[in-house]
Design an enzyme around this catalytic site. Structure first.
Site, short mmCIF file in Angstrom:
data_model
loop_
_atom_site.label_atom_id
_atom_site.label_comp_id
_atom_site.label_asym_id
_atom_site.label_seq_id
_atom_site.Cartn_x
_atom_site.Cartn_y
_atom_site.Cartn_z
CB SER A 21 -0.80 -0.04 1.50
OG SER A 21 -1.48 1.38 1.20
CB SER A 23 -2.67 4.37 2.19
OG SER A 23 -3.58 3.96 1.00
CB THR A 68 -7.09 -1.81 0.57
OG1 THR A 68 -6.98 -2.54 -0.85
CG2 THR A 68 -6.23 -2.54 1.68
CE LYS A 72 -11.35 -0.56 -1.46
NZ LYS A 72 -11.32 0.14 -2.83
CG ASP A 109 -11.85 3.91 -4.16
OD1 ASP A 109 -10.70 4.59 -3.98
OD2 ASP A 109 -12.00 2.95 -3.84
N GLY A 132 -13.56 -4.90 -17.80
CA GLY A 132 -13.45 -5.94 -16.33
C GLY A 132 -15.05 -5.51 -15.64
CB ALA A 133 -17.48 -7.39 -14.62
N GLY A 134 -15.20 -6.30 -11.78
CA GLY A 134 -15.13 -6.50 -10.38
C GLY A 134 -15.60 -5.18 -9.33
NE ARG A 161 -16.48 -11.19 -12.10
CZ ARG A 161 -16.26 -10.76 -10.95
NH1 ARG A 161 -17.03 -10.06 -10.14
NH2 ARG A 161 -14.92 -11.16 -10.41
CE1 TYR A 221 0.41 1.41 -6.26
CE2 TYR A 221 -2.02 1.51 -6.59
CZ TYR A 221 -0.79 1.27 -5.84
OH TYR A 221 -0.87 0.43 -4.62
#
Length: 279
Positions: A21, A23, A68, A72, A109, A132-134, A161, A221
């Site tokens: 992370s 963060s 994270t 969540k 987010d 995508g579909a998460g 999905r 990233y």
């Protein structure tokens, strides 16, 4: 009223795995820039089973938590209040803690995505595509509910999905059409493409980038750039990165936890860039 610069306050990011992370880097950079010398920000490896016990032991010095995966959704029953934004996607990534122990959950987010796009000049689009579909895809849909006036096409690998994405579209009042992942190269012609898939998933699509691409928002990233983002940039398209998202959502977290606004966006971004370069 939040604690002042010399008061010791604590915050942290929780999740599993958590070692990667960024963060702590971003939040500590913000504290330094804001002169909050008594503030600290740590990371804790916490899974769903350990979360209730961890929250129960927090003292009045705690100001907030970043969450994270896989926490969540698991945190929602443990909160006193959840924002409309977080409830809309059943995902909390920010918990603000008051000194009397009250816990309020939010999702930064979604506005973070909108802010990252706005920074690149994308205020509104008439259509978009999601790869995508998460969980991140549902947040992307919620962001598109704010800026997309027309159809969103989601490219997915299974009918299950696809059904989930259509259901999210109905809940978020977004016009969602689903398409098979085998046709994902068609997505690259949309005015805005949001790639929400794990590292390596979109690499094969790089060769299909059109000569004049519009805007790509790739939520990864590390590693960066992805093959798709590199090709997109080479052809002159605008690219929004996962670091842009991470910084913008962290800015909102810092503002909520500290009560200080605006948070130092550029100092946080530079700290993140340095940390990634050091990897």
């Amino acid at each position: 009223m939040r604690a002042g610069a010399t008061d010791a306050r604590r915050a942290a990011v929780l999740g599993s795995p958590i070692a990667h992370s960024l963060s702590p880097v971003l939040h500590r950079a913000a504290y330094e820039e804001l002169g909050l010398s008594g503030w600290s920000y740590d990371r804790f490896e916490i899974d769903e089973a350990a979360l209730p016990g961890f929250l129960a032991e927090l003292g009045p010095e705690w100001a907030g938590l970043s969450l994270t995966m896989p926490l969540k959704r698991a945190v929602i029953p443990l909160l006193d209040e959840t924002s409309e934004t977080a409830a809309s996607v059943e995902a909390v990534n920010t918990v603000v803690l008051t000194e009397d122990g009250r816990r309020t959950g939010d999702n930064t987010d979604i506005p973070g995505m909108v802010a990252a796009l706005r920074e690149r000049g994308v205020e509104q689009v008439d259509s978009a595509a999601i790869l995508g579909a998460g969980a991140t895809a549902s947040s992307a849909l919620a962001a598109l509910a704010r800026i997309c006036t027309g159809e969103v096409v989601a490219y997915v690998r299974s009918e299950a999905r696809a059904a989930e994405m259509r259901e999210w579209g109905e809940r978020l009042d977004v016009d969602v059409r689903t398409a098979d992942w085998a046709d994902a190269d068609r997505a690259l012609h949309a005015p805005l493409v949001i790639a929400t898939t794990p590292a390596g998933t979109t690499d094969a699509l790089a060769a299909a980038v059109p000569e004049r691409p519009a805007t790509l928002f790739d939520v990864l990233y590390d590693p960066w750039p992805t093959a798709l983002a590199a090709r997109w940039s080479m052809f002159g398209g605008a690219v929004v990165s996962g670091l842009d998202l991470l910084v913008h959502q962290a800015v909102l977290q810092v503002e909520q936890m500290t009560g200080r606004a605006p948070a130092p966006l550029e100092a946080m971004r530079k700290a993140g860039e340095r940390a990634l370069a050091a990897r």
